[in-house]
Design a protein around this motif. Structure first.
Motif, PDB file in Angstrom:
ATOM      1  N   LEU B  12      41.741  25.627  40.216  1.00  0.00           N
ATOM      2  CA  LEU B  12      41.212  27.086  39.483  1.00  0.00           C
ATOM      3  C   LEU B  12      40.936  27.518  40.396  1.00  0.00           C
ATOM      4  O   LEU B  12      40.173  27.639  41.033  1.00  0.00           O
ATOM      5  CB  LEU B  12      40.268  26.069  38.429  1.00  0.00           C
ATOM      6  CG  LEU B  12      41.138  25.149  37.933  1.00  0.00           C
ATOM      7  CD1 LEU B  12      39.631  24.685  36.601  1.00  0.00           C
ATOM      8  CD2 LEU B  12      41.968  24.835  37.133  1.00  0.00           C
ATOM      9  N   GLY B  13      41.184  29.105  40.108  1.00  0.00           N
ATOM     10  CA  GLY B  13      40.586  29.680  40.702  1.00  0.00           C
ATOM     11  C   GLY B  13      40.945  31.583  39.969  1.00  0.00           C
ATOM     12  O   GLY B  13      41.561  31.698  38.296  1.00  0.00           O
ATOM     13  N   LEU B  14      40.299  32.571  40.444  1.00  0.00           N
ATOM     14  CA  LEU B  14      40.263  34.426  40.332  1.00  0.00           C
ATOM     15  C   LEU B  14      41.391  34.724  40.947  1.00  0.00           C
ATOM     16  O   LEU B  14      41.793  34.656  41.823  1.00  0.00           O
ATOM     17  CB  LEU B  14      39.038  34.216  40.748  1.00  0.00           C
ATOM     18  CG  LEU B  14      38.283  34.456  39.996  1.00  0.00           C
ATOM     19  CD1 LEU B  14      36.580  35.172  39.907  1.00  0.00           C
ATOM     20  CD2 LEU B  14      37.832  34.331  38.138  1.00  0.00           C
ATOM     21  N   VAL B  15      41.953  35.458  39.531  1.00  0.00           N
ATOM     22  CA  VAL B  15      42.728  36.738  40.394  1.00  0.00           C
ATOM     23  C   VAL B  15      41.835  37.922  39.969  1.00  0.00           C
ATOM     24  O   VAL B  15      42.429  37.783  38.832  1.00  0.00           O
ATOM     25  CB  VAL B  15      44.832  36.523  39.472  1.00  0.00           C
ATOM     26  CG1 VAL B  15      45.421  37.252  39.787  1.00  0.00           C
ATOM     27  CG2 VAL B  15      45.596  35.311  39.612  1.00  0.00           C
ATOM     28  N   ASN B 169      39.370  44.133  31.624  1.00  0.00           N
ATOM     29  CA  ASN B 169      40.397  42.781  32.126  1.00  0.00           C
ATOM     30  C   ASN B 169      40.754  42.389  33.924  1.00  0.00           C
ATOM     31  O   ASN B 169      42.446  42.386  33.994  1.00  0.00           O
ATOM     32  CB  ASN B 169      41.226  43.434  31.504  1.00  0.00           C
ATOM     33  CG  ASN B 169      41.712  41.569  30.994  1.00  0.00           C
ATOM     34  OD1 ASN B 169      41.486  40.520  31.031  1.00  0.00           O
ATOM     35  ND2 ASN B 169      42.634  41.896  30.363  1.00  0.00           N
ATOM     36  N   ALA B 170      40.140  43.141  34.139  1.00  0.00           N
ATOM     37  CA  ALA B 170      40.442  43.500  36.077  1.00  0.00           C
ATOM     38  C   ALA B 170      39.845  41.575  36.908  1.00  0.00           C
ATOM     39  O   ALA B 170      40.590  41.573  37.746  1.00  0.00           O
ATOM     40  CB  ALA B 170      40.174  44.335  36.692  1.00  0.00           C
ATOM     41  N   ARG B 171      39.681  40.840  36.010  1.00  0.00           N
ATOM     42  CA  ARG B 171      39.279  39.798  36.583  1.00  0.00           C
ATOM     43  C   ARG B 171      40.479  38.355  35.355  1.00  0.00           C
ATOM     44  O   ARG B 171      39.751  39.148  34.417  1.00  0.00           O
ATOM     45  CB  ARG B 171      38.174  39.128  36.134  1.00  0.00           C
ATOM     46  CG  ARG B 171      37.642  40.364  37.196  1.00  0.00           C
ATOM     47  CD  ARG B 171      36.213  39.624  37.378  1.00  0.00           C
ATOM     48  NE  ARG B 171      35.735  38.571  37.932  1.00  0.00           N
ATOM     49  CZ  ARG B 171      35.514  38.376  39.543  1.00  0.00           C
ATOM     50  NH1 ARG B 171      34.713  39.922  40.523  1.00  0.00           N
ATOM     51  NH2 ARG B 171      35.141  37.683  39.992  1.00  0.00           N
ATOM     52  N   HIS B 172      40.604  37.661  36.189  1.00  0.00           N
ATOM     53  CA  HIS B 172      41.333  36.492  35.634  1.00  0.00           C
ATOM     54  C   HIS B 172      41.021  35.045  36.297  1.00  0.00           C
ATOM     55  O   HIS B 172      41.075  35.085  36.996  1.00  0.00           O
ATOM     56  CB  HIS B 172      43.235  36.217  35.505  1.00  0.00           C
ATOM     57  CG  HIS B 172      42.912  39.041  35.006  1.00  0.00           C
ATOM     58  ND1 HIS B 172      43.558  38.779  33.732  1.00  0.00           N
ATOM     59  CD2 HIS B 172      43.418  40.041  35.416  1.00  0.00           C
ATOM     60  CE1 HIS B 172      43.729  39.746  33.862  1.00  0.00           C
ATOM     61  NE2 HIS B 172      43.691  40.639  34.698  1.00  0.00           N
ATOM     62  N   PHE B 173      41.356  34.409  35.147  1.00  0.00           N
ATOM     63  CA  PHE B 173      41.196  33.139  35.697  1.00  0.00           C
ATOM     64  C   PHE B 173      42.278  32.035  35.331  1.00  0.00           C
ATOM     65  O   PHE B 173      42.610  31.954  34.041  1.00  0.00           O
ATOM     66  CB  PHE B 173      39.489  32.493  35.394  1.00  0.00           C
ATOM     67  CG  PHE B 173      39.795  30.906  35.190  1.00  0.00           C
ATOM     68  CD1 PHE B 173      38.873  30.148  36.406  1.00  0.00           C
ATOM     69  CD2 PHE B 173      38.858  30.143  34.336  1.00  0.00           C
ATOM     70  CE1 PHE B 173      39.151  28.839  36.311  1.00  0.00           C
ATOM     71  CE2 PHE B 173      38.813  28.775  33.700  1.00  0.00           C
ATOM     72  CZ  PHE B 173      38.890  28.535  35.127  1.00  0.00           C
ATOM     73  N   LYS B 202      43.513  29.440  53.353  1.00  0.00           N
ATOM     74  CA  LYS B 202      43.711  28.935  52.409  1.00  0.00           C
ATOM     75  C   LYS B 202      43.464  29.406  51.483  1.00  0.00           C
ATOM     76  O   LYS B 202      43.135  28.716  50.048  1.00  0.00           O
ATOM     77  CB  LYS B 202      45.271  27.757  52.401  1.00  0.00           C
ATOM     78  CG  LYS B 202      45.750  27.770  53.498  1.00  0.00           C
ATOM     79  CD  LYS B 202      46.973  25.733  53.433  1.00  0.00           C
ATOM     80  CE  LYS B 202      47.083  25.826  54.949  1.00  0.00           C
ATOM     81  NZ  LYS B 202      46.433  24.771  55.808  1.00  0.00           N
ATOM     82  N   PRO B 203      43.150  30.750  50.663  1.00  0.00           N
ATOM     83  CA  PRO B 203      41.826  30.947  49.777  1.00  0.00           C
ATOM     84  C   PRO B 203      43.294  30.274  48.695  1.00  0.00           C
ATOM     85  O   PRO B 203      43.521  30.588  48.233  1.00  0.00           O
ATOM     86  CB  PRO B 203      42.203  32.508  49.755  1.00  0.00           C
ATOM     87  CG  PRO B 203      42.082  32.437  51.303  1.00  0.00           C
ATOM     88  CD  PRO B 203      43.341  31.433  51.790  1.00  0.00           C
ATOM     89  N   VAL B 204      42.318  29.704  47.478  1.00  0.00           N
ATOM     90  CA  VAL B 204      43.559  30.340  46.113  1.00  0.00           C
ATOM     91  C   VAL B 204      43.008  31.195  45.648  1.00  0.00           C
ATOM     92  O   VAL B 204      44.165  31.284  45.142  1.00  0.00           O
ATOM     93  CB  VAL B 204      42.517  29.102  45.270  1.00  0.00           C
ATOM     94  CG1 VAL B 204      43.038  28.741  43.926  1.00  0.00           C
ATOM     95  CG2 VAL B 204      42.262  27.517  45.981  1.00  0.00           C
ATOM     96  N   ASN B 205      41.768  32.263  45.834  1.00  0.00           N
ATOM     97  CA  ASN B 205      41.892  33.300  44.445  1.00  0.00           C
ATOM     98  C   ASN B 205      42.746  34.156  45.217  1.00  0.00           C
ATOM     99  O   ASN B 205      42.614  33.923  45.950  1.00  0.00           O
ATOM    100  CB  ASN B 205      40.198  33.636  44.953  1.00  0.00           C
ATOM    101  CG  ASN B 205      39.409  32.968  43.833  1.00  0.00           C
ATOM    102  OD1 ASN B 205      39.942  31.980  43.398  1.00  0.00           O
ATOM    103  ND2 ASN B 205      37.881  33.680  43.444  1.00  0.00           N
TER     104      ASN B 205
END
Lengths: 314, 249
Positions: B12-15, B169-173, B202-205
């Motif tokens: 789980l992370g952010l884009v 809407n610049a952030r997505h989960f 190795k970041p997830v985001n």
């Protein structure tokens, strides 16, 4: 990096204490003599004071015992575990020395091994951090170990000279002087290489890699997220020492190298009693030099976090 | 346990889309608002109404300028914990307070075990962790673990507070381990990237780069003043007017 005094005091004091424990443990200073007895007391005091001071910067020192649980992954935890374990043989050897006027060699050797391993772990806490390029080097470990040993040997040679002053026929203690000289010079050669590396090598991380915007061209910070300082900029963005680094390095060299070296050379040629006084002062001077060096070690270090606050390289 | 899990079931992370973030700091404020009353100790402020305001925040927006001259761009850059697969903040923790969950990859701090030594903040290259000065424990983004699994709030709110509040809407989960998830497809389509990959965390985001812009418009840039004022490309009525006015001397 912000130089927390408790951490500087801890690494300097306990380093010297463990150095002395090594010298006593391997029998270079006779644990059965008065000098050896004083040596064990000083070593235990330096190590305990150092360990106690290391808990002062904690947010919750009452939970410090939990720090002994994660030795599988954490160098800080390994250091804590080894420090506790080392107290057993070291305490036993001190017991033999203080109450039975005996040199219990097996305990001494174990204490010496534990002392070296503990200092190694202390150094690895910093040497294993990729975020601070200056620290991430085997030279960091060499400096911590050699400075500890040099401090221990200086103290031990002073105490041995004191013993010799009371038994005038015995001049064997002077064999410690070349050893101390070698450790002292070795430590500062390692530190000189460390300084040279710190000046030449930069982290692979840049403001471009930190933001991922390098494909657009040169990246500059336009606006910080906040006007005032925060935990990160206070902790990782310390600047006072970098400004005065050259002066502070000279002071560290004067107290840490030049004065103790001159004292060691003079001690070769003067009577035992004078040599004892001179060498114990040399040990104090070395400790002061190491304190300044350790302060610079933290204060000069550049952390990658500051790339987000406008530093171009780390 | 501060050893990292071999593998996590989900990531789980952010884009975060750097092309459309407008730098309004709404995510920063809503993050602080939710998390000061949620997981663990409150996020304290020091001297909040004084001359030197300071406090712990889990998400901050930096602003950068990239490129030169007329092609330079302002990029607003939100930054919070990246929930790294190879999180150095976890392995350095001496007490086991810092851990990465094997089920969803979220990196959390068990504040009851934290001694506040600060080593994890030193180990994090990104500045994702901040010590709470009042509480003496380390604070960090929890990916709103108390929202995303919370059956007591409406379903549309079961995303991190920063994602819910973003007006652009610049952030997505989502789950970045699932190649078919919306966030994974976004990363694929837009060339999502890691911050400081050379640190080996190795970041997830992931961050989506600002989109390409059309070439420099003719009305600005390095052309001379007379070039910029040229009317040679006018057409129709304006071409006639231009020429008529020219003839009048």
């Amino acid at each position: 990096m912000h130089p927390a005094f408790s951490v500087i005091a801890f690494t300097s004091l306990s380093g010297m204490g463990y150095g002395l424990a090594v010298v006593l443990g391997v029998g270079l200073l006779n644990g059965a003599s008065l000098g050896g007895q004083i040596g064990y007391v000083i070593a235990l005091l330096l190590i305990s004071a150092g360990l106690a001071s290391s808990t002062f910067h904690l947010g919750h020192p009452e939970r410090a015992v939990l720090a002994l649980t994660q030795w599988r992954s954490s160098w800080l935890s390994r250091e804590g575990v080894l420090a506790i374990i080392t107290f057993l043989p070291l305490g036993l050897a001190a017991l033999g020395s203080l109450f039975f006027a005996a040199d219990w060699q097996p305990a001494g050797w174990l204490a010496a091994a534990g002392a070296l391993a503990t200092v190694y772990c202390t150094a690895m806490i910093y040497a294993s951090l990729k975020t601070v390029q200056q620290w991430a080097s085997g030279l960091t470990v060499a400096v911590y170990l050699l400075f500890g040993l040099a401090g221990g040997l200086l103290l031990a040679s002073g105490l041995a000279a004191m013993d010799a002053a009371m038994v005038p026929a015995d001049e064997s203690w002077r064999g410690l002087l070349p050893l101390a000289l070698v450790a002292l010079l070795g430590g500062w050669v390692a530190k000189a290489l460390w300084w040279r590396r710190a000046g030449q090598e930069h982290s692979a991380s840049t403001i471009e890699s930190a933001t991922g915007l390098g494909h657009l061209g040169k990246v500059r910070l336009l606006e910080r997220p906040h006007i005032e300082e925060n935990y990160l900029t206070r902790e990782m963005g310390f600047r006072v020492a970098r400004k005065h680094a050259v002066k502070l390095r000279r002071m560290a060299l004067l107290f840490g190298l030049v004065l103790p070296m001159v004292a060691l050379l003079i001690a070769l040629f003067i009577p035992d009693g004078f040599a004892a006084v001179l060498l114990l002062h040399a040990a104090l001077s070395h400790l002061l030099g190491v304190l300044i060096e350790r302060w610079l070690f933290f204060a000069e270090a550049r952390h990658t976090v500051m790339l987000y606050y406008g530093d171009e390289r780390a | 346990m501060t050893s990292l899990p071999q593998q996590t079931d989900k990531k789980l992370g952010l884009v975060i889309d750097l092309d459309i973030c407008v730098g309004c700091h709404a995510c920063v404020v809503s993050c602080k608002e939710w998390n000061t009353g949620g997981y663990g100790a409150a996020l304290s402020d020091q001297d909040p109404y004084g001359d030197h305001v300071s406090g712990s925040w889990l998400n901050r927006v930096h602003s950068y300028e990239a490129g030169e001259g007329a092609n330079a761009r302002v990029v607003h850059f939100p930054k919070s914990c990246l929930h790294c697969d190879d999180a150095p903040c976890v392995t350095v923790c001496p007490t086991g307070a810092s851990y990465k969950r094997s089920e969803d990859g979220i990196v959390l701090v068990n504040e009851d075990r934290c001694i506040g030594c600060g080593l994890c903040a030193w180990a994090c290259p990104y500045g994702a962790r901040e010590m709470d000065v009042a509480e003496g424990v380390m604070k960090k983004c929890t990916l709103c673990v108390d929202r995303i699994y919370n059956d007591n709030i409406p379903e549309e709110d079961r995303v991190p507070a920063c994602v819910r509040s973003c007006p652009a809407n610049a952030r997505h989960f989502g789950d970045l381990a699932d190649p078919g998830s919306e966030v994974s497809l976004m990363v694929l389509a837009r060339g999502g990237f890691d911050l400081m990959p050379e640190q080996g965390t190795k970041p997830v985001n992931k961050y989506l780069p600002p989109r390409e812009r059309p070439a420099e418009p003719s009305s600005c840039g390095k052309r001379s003043a007379s070039e910029r004022e040229s009317t040679a490309d006018a057409t129709g009525f304006f071409r006639w007017l231009d020429q008529a006015l020219e003839r009048m001397g």
